[in-house]
Write an enzyme that holds these catalytic residues in place. Sequence first.
Site, mmCIF file in Angstrom:
data_model
loop_
_atom_site.group_PDB
_atom_site.id
_atom_site.type_symbol
_atom_site.label_atom_id
_atom_site.label_comp_id
_atom_site.label_asym_id
_atom_site.label_seq_id
_atom_site.Cartn_x
_atom_site.Cartn_y
_atom_site.Cartn_z
ATOM 1 N N GLU A 107 2.576 -4.497 6.792
ATOM 2 C CA GLU A 107 3.089 -3.156 6.756
ATOM 3 C C GLU A 107 2.890 -2.588 8.413
ATOM 4 O O GLU A 107 1.998 -3.085 9.133
ATOM 5 C CB GLU A 107 2.213 -2.244 5.787
ATOM 6 C CG GLU A 107 2.685 -0.933 5.668
ATOM 7 C CD GLU A 107 2.148 0.001 4.571
ATOM 8 O OE1 GLU A 107 0.871 -0.322 4.323
ATOM 9 O OE2 GLU A 107 2.519 1.144 4.448
ATOM 10 N N CYS B 258 2.697 1.655 1.417
ATOM 11 C CA CYS B 258 3.044 3.032 1.118
ATOM 12 C C CYS B 258 4.356 3.447 1.928
ATOM 13 O O CYS B 258 5.143 4.261 1.683
ATOM 14 C CB CYS B 258 2.107 3.973 1.579
ATOM 15 S SG CYS B 258 0.459 3.861 0.167
ATOM 16 N N ASN C 218 6.140 -0.004 -4.877
ATOM 17 C CA ASN C 218 4.794 -0.326 -4.127
ATOM 18 C C ASN C 218 3.661 0.087 -4.969
ATOM 19 O O ASN C 218 3.541 -0.504 -6.492
ATOM 20 C CB ASN C 218 4.697 0.256 -2.896
ATOM 21 C CG ASN C 218 3.411 -0.103 -2.318
ATOM 22 O OD1 ASN C 218 2.922 -1.141 -2.216
ATOM 23 N ND2 ASN C 218 2.677 0.900 -1.660
ATOM 24 N N GLU C 219 2.986 1.303 -4.866
ATOM 25 C CA GLU C 219 2.174 1.677 -5.931
ATOM 26 C C GLU C 219 2.356 2.758 -6.660
ATOM 27 O O GLU C 219 1.957 3.830 -6.511
ATOM 28 C CB GLU C 219 0.715 2.286 -4.995
ATOM 29 C CG GLU C 219 0.017 0.850 -4.512
ATOM 30 C CD GLU C 219 -1.356 1.463 -3.626
ATOM 31 O OE1 GLU C 219 -1.495 2.652 -3.532
ATOM 32 O OE2 GLU C 219 -2.141 0.564 -3.481
HETATM 33 O O1 AHR Z 1 -2.976 -1.165 2.665
HETATM 34 C C1 AHR Z 1 -2.881 0.251 3.160
HETATM 35 C C2 AHR Z 1 -2.061 0.940 1.999
HETATM 36 O O2 AHR Z 1 -3.317 0.917 0.710
HETATM 37 C C3 AHR Z 1 -0.907 0.547 1.563
HETATM 38 O O3 AHR Z 1 0.062 1.045 2.080
HETATM 39 C C4 AHR Z 1 -0.841 0.952 -0.073
HETATM 40 O O4 AHR Z 1 0.132 0.466 -0.662
HETATM 41 C C5 AHR Z 1 -2.194 1.237 -0.435
HETATM 42 O O5 AHR Z 1 -2.575 2.220 -1.002
#
Ligand code: AHR
Length: 655
Positions: free
Chosen positions: A46, A242, A373-374
Amino acid sequence: MRKFSFLIIASLALGVPNARSQKQLMVKVNQPKADIQPTMWGVFFEDINLGADGGIYAEMVKNRSFEFFRPLMGWAVKRKAEGDVLVVNRKDVNTANPRYLRVTANNASKGDIELVNEGFRGMGIKKDLRYDFSFMYHQQQPGVKLTVELLDANGKSIGGTTITPQESGDAWHKATASFNATATELKGKLKITIEGNGIIDLDMISMFPGDTWKNRPGGMRADMVQLLADMKPGFIRFPGGCIVEGFDLSQRYQWKKTIGPVEERQLLINRWNFEFAHRPTPDYFQTFGLGFFEYFQLAEDIGAEPLPILNCGMACQFNSAEVATLDELDPYVQDALDLIEFANGDVSTKWGKVRSDMGHPTPFNLKMMGVGNENWGPQYVERLKIFTKAIKSKYPDFKLVNSSGTDPNGERFDYLNNELRKMNADIIDEHYYRKPEWFFENAKRYDSYPRNGSKIFGGEYAAQSDKTVSVDNRNCWLTALSEAAFMTGLERNADVVNMASYAPLFAHADGWQWTPDLIWVNNLKSYGTPDYYVQQLFSLNKGNKVVPITLNNDVVAGQDSLYAAAAIDTKTSELIIKLVNASNKAQETSLSLDGVKKLASQGSLTVLQSDDLMAVNSFNDPAKVSPKQSTIKLSGKKINLSAAPYSFSVLRVKI
Ligand code: AHR
């Protein structure tokens, strides 16, 4: 932190009443249980902590195209007269790259007009290395000369060259010049001096080191890619995290805006720019010089399956929680379908041709993709169903990774887990950012999971020595050891867990927002944490079939603070034992092997160990906690293995 570590040590030690007595482990080599997927251990990438811009993407000039909110952020400008350096905005004719600099030189001498770029927390410059400088320009007639210089931290010149742009007219041209640095500097800068008479428009002012990965122009930092390649990861997940969701939908990651010529990739604010009030990073933007084409190419380079994660029509639910209405979801779904065509389509298809025009006519062979993602809640499920239907009806064998939210338990998790299993989800992505105790205690998490149906992707995990998003988290030996213990449970359950990746991957020592992280870098160097070496050892010693290993007829998941997994590699005829001793005492073990006629007379033992659970690696001591390899002599069919205090051992032996 100290107090916490004492508690852990004490509780682990209590679990070892008679640590010197030999533990009898039984390995049933002739009873392979499950296949270990080639994708089992991978990496999560990321653009957080200056992971891409300012990190693996080797561009050294910050705000090269003047598109940051503050157009001259990162630049110090010295003018001879008012208005001789102007930021011009042509947003009506060029929405992707609207701004450029107009420099008017009126009998300008050296020192009159200067542009100095500070880089990403400085520029890392290496003595004798070649630097490739370039810019785009446009001028009515030649008349100015540019002097380009690297500066050390004291402002002294450490290499440079001059360029006199020759082209004139309305079109934009690219000028390039290369030169070698005369000194090494961690916090260097780039100075451009403009002399002469004329008006020149400048854009995409860029500099790359000559030692990028595979020597690709405009490429990636070789040391950082090498650390990934050294893990031989089974997959690479990108671009997050994220960042996929964005603060709101306007800031979501859109892969189509990250491909094609770099000067046409539209800049976007990085959501980590402002996410944490305690770690503001106002100069964090995404130039997308590292875009989806480059991610696919990176995956191919390091032999990893690509795993892109796409926005599902929902922005970050911790932030704005914006959603696209269901009747406006089509463009999002179309992005997913087009991405499959971009990766796999024949050159005669629209998106296959785009890939081919970028230099990769052969397909990237994309097999899976994450949707969301989340994300969580019924809003996620109803959007996911629409994506799934559209993708599966066109590509029935394509695998989809679905989110189970932010946490590995609780109401949101239970709801999603239930819904996703009802939908017969291919792969469920679980995230665990938890304390080391959780990792030790959850080594059996998957022993009781359903054996049929959805597979599990441990998509993001990291033990937190303090707590999630605390700036005090450290990548210490305790966190790594707890992850190793937990990972033996993932491997034992490889029939259920098909993929796993630590997160986040990279952090810049001067520009991070989130800790802990697997690999730390500055502008010159990079090093792997103890957690990195745990990941690497699992990945390099994967094997392809799980075999049972037991202590007192039970899985080895915490008895006497021992954790173990066993696998065989049928291609090399090797037995691979992974053994974690989480106690503060050495433990003697004896492994009886069922179903082995003969053992080789020696095996290879790799041990990661420190007596200090708080030990960390650093730029000055990058290998403080790192694997040590040795050969052990074997005779008969039993293996005696002494597990040092606080150790993770990997034994490979021919059977
Ligand atoms: O890894 C950091 C963050 O943690 C990521 O962006 C997210 O998916 C998770 O909450």
